[in-house]
Design a protein around this motif. Structure first.
Motif, PDB file in Angstrom:
ATOM      1  N   MET A   1      36.394   6.046  -6.420  1.00  0.00           N
ATOM      2  CA  MET A   1      36.790   5.649  -5.072  1.00  0.00           C
ATOM      3  C   MET A   1      36.300   6.734  -4.121  1.00  0.00           C
ATOM      4  SD  MET A   1      39.775   3.347  -5.848  1.00  0.00           S
ATOM      5  CE  MET A   1      39.788   2.625  -7.500  1.00  0.00           C
ATOM      6  N   GLU A  20      39.289  10.024   2.506  1.00  0.00           N
ATOM      7  CA  GLU A  20      39.651   9.067   1.460  1.00  0.00           C
ATOM      8  C   GLU A  20      40.314   7.877   2.136  1.00  0.00           C
ATOM      9  OE1 GLU A  20      41.552   9.837  -2.488  1.00  0.00           O
ATOM     10  OE2 GLU A  20      41.710  11.841  -1.626  1.00  0.00           O
ATOM     11  N   PRO A  21      40.025   6.655   1.701  1.00  0.00           N
ATOM     12  CA  PRO A  21      40.643   5.485   2.351  1.00  0.00           C
ATOM     13  C   PRO A  21      42.163   5.540   2.341  1.00  0.00           C
ATOM     14  CG  PRO A  21      38.878   4.800   0.876  1.00  0.00           C
ATOM     15  CD  PRO A  21      39.044   6.270   0.676  1.00  0.00           C
ATOM     16  N   ARG A  22      42.751   6.181   1.333  1.00  0.00           N
ATOM     17  CA  ARG A  22      44.214   6.184   1.263  1.00  0.00           C
ATOM     18  C   ARG A  22      44.859   7.186   2.226  1.00  0.00           C
ATOM     19  NH1 ARG A  22      46.162   9.322  -4.123  1.00  0.00           N
ATOM     20  NH2 ARG A  22      44.579  10.947  -4.174  1.00  0.00           N
ATOM     21  N   LEU A  24      46.591   8.578   5.215  1.00  0.00           N
ATOM     22  CA  LEU A  24      47.386   8.009   6.310  1.00  0.00           C
ATOM     23  C   LEU A  24      46.912   8.629   7.619  1.00  0.00           C
ATOM     24  CD1 LEU A  24      50.753   8.222   4.421  1.00  0.00           C
ATOM     25  CD2 LEU A  24      49.628   6.098   5.126  1.00  0.00           C
ATOM     26  N   PHE A  65      46.704   3.318   7.626  1.00  0.00           N
ATOM     27  CA  PHE A  65      45.607   4.038   6.970  1.00  0.00           C
ATOM     28  C   PHE A  65      44.531   4.360   7.993  1.00  0.00           C
ATOM     29  CE2 PHE A  65      47.088   1.640   3.081  1.00  0.00           C
ATOM     30  CZ  PHE A  65      47.566   2.770   2.411  1.00  0.00           C
ATOM     31  N   GLY A  67      41.379   4.096   7.867  1.00  0.00           N
ATOM     32  CA  GLY A  67      40.343   3.065   8.003  1.00  0.00           C
ATOM     33  C   GLY A  67      40.739   1.958   8.965  1.00  0.00           C
TER      34      GLY A  67
ATOM     35  N   ILE B   2      52.124   9.730  -0.999  1.00  0.00           N
ATOM     36  CA  ILE B   2      50.706   9.359  -0.886  1.00  0.00           C
ATOM     37  C   ILE B   2      50.443   8.168  -1.795  1.00  0.00           C
ATOM     38  CG2 ILE B   2      48.338  10.223  -1.025  1.00  0.00           C
ATOM     39  CD1 ILE B   2      49.958  12.028   0.746  1.00  0.00           C
ATOM     40  N   PRO B   3      49.902   7.092  -1.238  1.00  0.00           N
ATOM     41  CA  PRO B   3      49.580   5.922  -2.073  1.00  0.00           C
ATOM     42  C   PRO B   3      48.453   6.219  -3.054  1.00  0.00           C
ATOM     43  CG  PRO B   3      49.476   5.422   0.287  1.00  0.00           C
ATOM     44  CD  PRO B   3      49.545   6.896   0.156  1.00  0.00           C
ATOM     45  N   GLY B   4      48.305   5.361  -4.064  1.00  0.00           N
ATOM     46  CA  GLY B   4      47.185   5.479  -4.995  1.00  0.00           C
ATOM     47  C   GLY B   4      45.853   5.221  -4.291  1.00  0.00           C
ATOM     48  N   SER B   5      44.748   5.560  -4.992  1.00  0.00           N
ATOM     49  CA  SER B   5      43.422   5.397  -4.385  1.00  0.00           C
ATOM     50  C   SER B   5      42.969   3.944  -4.394  1.00  0.00           C
ATOM     51  CB  SER B   5      42.388   6.204  -5.166  1.00  0.00           C
ATOM     52  OG  SER B   5      42.663   7.560  -5.023  1.00  0.00           O
ATOM     53  N   PHE B   6      42.154   3.622  -3.405  1.00  0.00           N
ATOM     54  CA  PHE B   6      41.591   2.262  -3.337  1.00  0.00           C
ATOM     55  C   PHE B   6      40.314   2.310  -2.509  1.00  0.00           C
ATOM     56  CE2 PHE B   6      44.627   2.898   0.117  1.00  0.00           C
ATOM     57  CZ  PHE B   6      43.866   2.588   1.230  1.00  0.00           C
ATOM     58  N   ASP B   7      39.533   1.249  -2.617  1.00  0.00           N
ATOM     59  CA  ASP B   7      38.383   1.083  -1.732  1.00  0.00           C
ATOM     60  C   ASP B   7      38.790   0.162  -0.598  1.00  0.00           C
ATOM     61  OD1 ASP B   7      36.530   2.724  -2.970  1.00  0.00           O
ATOM     62  OD2 ASP B   7      35.961   1.167  -4.404  1.00  0.00           O
ATOM     63  N   TYR B   8      38.240   0.434   0.573  1.00  0.00           N
ATOM     64  CA  TYR B   8      38.650  -0.284   1.783  1.00  0.00           C
ATOM     65  C   TYR B   8      37.525  -1.187   2.281  1.00  0.00           C
ATOM     66  CZ  TYR B   8      39.923  -0.777   6.748  1.00  0.00           C
ATOM     67  OH  TYR B   8      40.213  -1.271   7.999  1.00  0.00           O
ATOM     68  N   ARG B  10      36.359  -4.388   5.206  1.00  0.00           N
ATOM     69  CA  ARG B  10      36.697  -5.090   6.454  1.00  0.00           C
ATOM     70  C   ARG B  10      35.787  -6.296   6.647  1.00  0.00           C
ATOM     71  NH1 ARG B  10      37.695  -2.309  12.290  1.00  0.00           N
ATOM     72  NH2 ARG B  10      39.008  -0.599  11.578  1.00  0.00           N
ATOM     73  N   ILE B  38      52.145  -0.963   3.068  1.00  0.00           N
ATOM     74  CA  ILE B  38      51.980   0.492   2.932  1.00  0.00           C
ATOM     75  C   ILE B  38      53.257   1.142   2.364  1.00  0.00           C
ATOM     76  CG2 ILE B  38      51.475   2.660   4.180  1.00  0.00           C
ATOM     77  CD1 ILE B  38      49.440   1.007   5.856  1.00  0.00           C
ATOM     78  N   ASP B  53      40.993  -5.584   4.608  1.00  0.00           N
ATOM     79  CA  ASP B  53      41.603  -5.572   5.945  1.00  0.00           C
ATOM     80  C   ASP B  53      41.036  -6.742   6.754  1.00  0.00           C
ATOM     81  OD1 ASP B  53      42.433  -5.070   8.533  1.00  0.00           O
ATOM     82  OD2 ASP B  53      42.011  -2.919   8.462  1.00  0.00           O
TER      83      ASP B  53
END
Ligand SMILES: Cc1cc2nc3c(=O)[nH]c(=O)nc-3n(C[C@H](O)[C@H](O)[C@H](O)COP(=O)(O)OP(=O)(O)OC[C@H]3O[C@@H](n4cnc5c(N)ncnc54)[C@H](O)[C@@H]3O)c2cc1C
Ligand code: FES
Ligand code: FES
Lengths: 163, 287
Positions: A1, A20-22, A24, A65, A67, B2-8, B10, B38, B53
């Motif tokens: 990622m 990083e996309p995550r 905040l 986030f 993004g 902190i949330p887990g990782s992801f690809d974003y 749009r 979230i 998104d």
């Protein structure tokens, strides 16, 4: 990622960064942009200490986030003062009317009030209370916060009439 | 947290988004306002590898009204619902309910689509959609279907929507002009979900109820359409005995959780109080 490229306007300045996309938005502003005005109070969307302005609307940056705001315009408490460096009427009024005690909620309160006065330049006390209902003051100094916002509204309306 | 990782991602159109959902399957989740998702991601109760998104999709952002038919795009925010003068003129209960959701900041990003798709029994709009007998438009790569709000909710966080579908819009026919309405919500503080809440819509003719509809929020693991209670009001002149029987009928279908909002008995009792207040307020607003 992998990290993503984000571009946005922060306090009138175009910025570009890798994140990083995550991430905040509150962490991006505080750690990447070194704008430590917006605070982290609850991290759950309740307290409003992290309130910022996104394209003219108040939002909570701990619930967003980075993004999601790419391509948009963000204003933090650091961007509220007048261009010549003097305090904005709201900041003056908070000082004058003891609208802060420990000051932790203040950046969020002022940023929220700033947007509220744009939506409603002459709010009643009740409208002010409703307008800041998403902002908590742990010192519970609400009376003076409302007083300060009312005074700032009057000051801004007098200024506007004079122009 | 902190949330887990992801690809974003749009996507720019519904078809681009549904193609992504078809391709990524259960590894992907849609993000609208993010104000329910979230928090779940921070708690790691949701761990998507991809977030899609949908904010750039232009044709799911508007409110359109033709006669009494209303279509609301999924990405219309709760603040938009409050600010729409057109909606206020034809179906004011949407504004009244939205004003009781969270706080101004949350409503600036939180959407109607996210609120109804989420499946949390605490959300306020699903019971209202059941009261209005609204339908949800679900679009996937393999086509479009329409599901009634009254058939959509299966259990907490389980809905009729499959993971490859996007809820694009909500359709309903506004109740007749002059209808009475009320959304009564008891909560502990601003930004709290309901301890119990009730939506009531009634249409009167010469003091007699022609149609009635009652919905309940957060007193079961799904929103509830109180069919029996609604039916009891129809044809009546809303005398005290009728109201009492409708209140009792609404209470019998509830099964609230015991949590910080109080024990079960209390929440069942409060459901009755909310239903009665909402009926009495609806009578006052009917013209
Ligand atoms: C402090 C706080 C207080 C709150 N108080 C209340 C309250 O009193 N009442 C209330 O009702 N809500 C409340 N909420 C929740 C809020 O209204 C959310 O905005 C709403 O529940 C979800 O909308 P969203 O646009 O933020 O959706 P998201 O959080 O982005 O999405 C929610 C879920 O729905 C899915 N989803 C979203 N849009 C679509 C779509 N178009 N098609 C298919 N799936 C979709 C997502 O994948 C996710 O699983 C509160 C939230 C916070 C943070
Ligand atoms: S830190 Fe964002 S609302 Fe409290
Ligand atoms: S001044 Fe201390 S929290 Fe508000």
């Amino acid at each position: 990622m992998s990290k993503m490229h984000v571009k946005m306007t922060v306090n009138g300045k175009e910025i570009e960064a890798l994140a990083e996309p995550r991430t905040l938005l509150i962490h991006f502003l505080r750690e990447n942009q070194k704008l430590t005005g917006p605070h982290i109070g609850c991290d759950t969307g309740h307290c409003g200490a992290c309130t910022i302005d996104l394209d003219g609307k108040s939002i909570k940056s701990c619930m967003t986030f980075v993004g999601q705001v790419a391509g948009k315009s963000v204003t933090t408490i650091e961007g509220i003062a007048n261009p010549d460096g003097t305090l904005h009427a709201l900041q003056e009024a908070f000082r004058e009317h003891h609208g802060l005690q420990c000051g932790f909620c203040t950046p969020g309160m002022i940023t929220r009030a700033h947007s509220l006065l744009q939506e409603n330049p002459d709010p009643t006390d009740e409208e002010i209370r409703y307008g800041i209902s998403g902002n908590l003051c742990r010192c519970t100094g609400y009376q003076n916060i409302v007083k300060a916002i009312r005074a700032a509204a009057q000051m801004l309306n007098v200024q506007e009439a004079a122009e | 947290m902190i949330p887990g990782s992801f690809d974003y991602h749009r996507p720019q159109s519904v078809s681009e988004a549904t193609a992504m959902l078809a391709d990524l399957g259960e590894d992907a989740l849609i993000v609208a306002g993010g104000h329910s998702l979230i928090p779940m991601m921070k708690l790691r109760m949701a761990l998507p590898e991809h977030l899609i998104d949908i904010q750039d999709i232009a044709d799911i952002k508007s409110i359109s009204i033709s006669g009494r038919d209303v279509a609301i795009g999924a990405m219309v925010t709760q603040a938009d619902l409050i600010n729409s003068a057109e909606l206020q003129a034809i179906c004011p209960i949407l504004r009244e309910t939205s004003l009781q959701i969270a706080d101004p900041q949350i409503r600036n990003l939180g959407t109607i689509g996210g609120n109804v798709a989420n499946g949390d029994p605490g959300n306020d709009l699903p019971a209202l959609m059941q009261t209005l007998d609204a339908s949800y438009i679900l679009v996937s790569n393999s086509g479009t279907r329409e599901v009634k709000a009254r058939d959509f909710y299966e259990a907490a966080y389980f809905t009729e929507r499959s993971e490859t579908e996007i809820l694009t819009a909500i359709h309903f026919t506004a109740p007749p002009a002059g209808h009475g309405f009320s959304y009564m919500k008891q909560k502990r503080k601003i930004g709290d979900y309901a301890t119990a809440a009730a939506a009531v819509i009634i249409a009167l003719k010469d003091g007699t109820v022609e149609s009635a509809s009652i919905g309940l929020t957060n007193v079961s693991d799904t929103p509830l359409y109180a069919e029996q209670a609604s039916r009891l009001l129809i044809g009546s002149r809303l005398d005290d005995a009728t109201i009492k029987s409708a209140v009792e009928a609404a209470k019998t279908i509830t099964d609230p959780a015991e949590d910080g909002r109080g024990p079960k008995e209390f929440r069942v009792h409060l459901t009755g109080v909310m239903v009665e207040r909402a009926i009495r307020q609806a009578i006052k607003t009917a013209t």
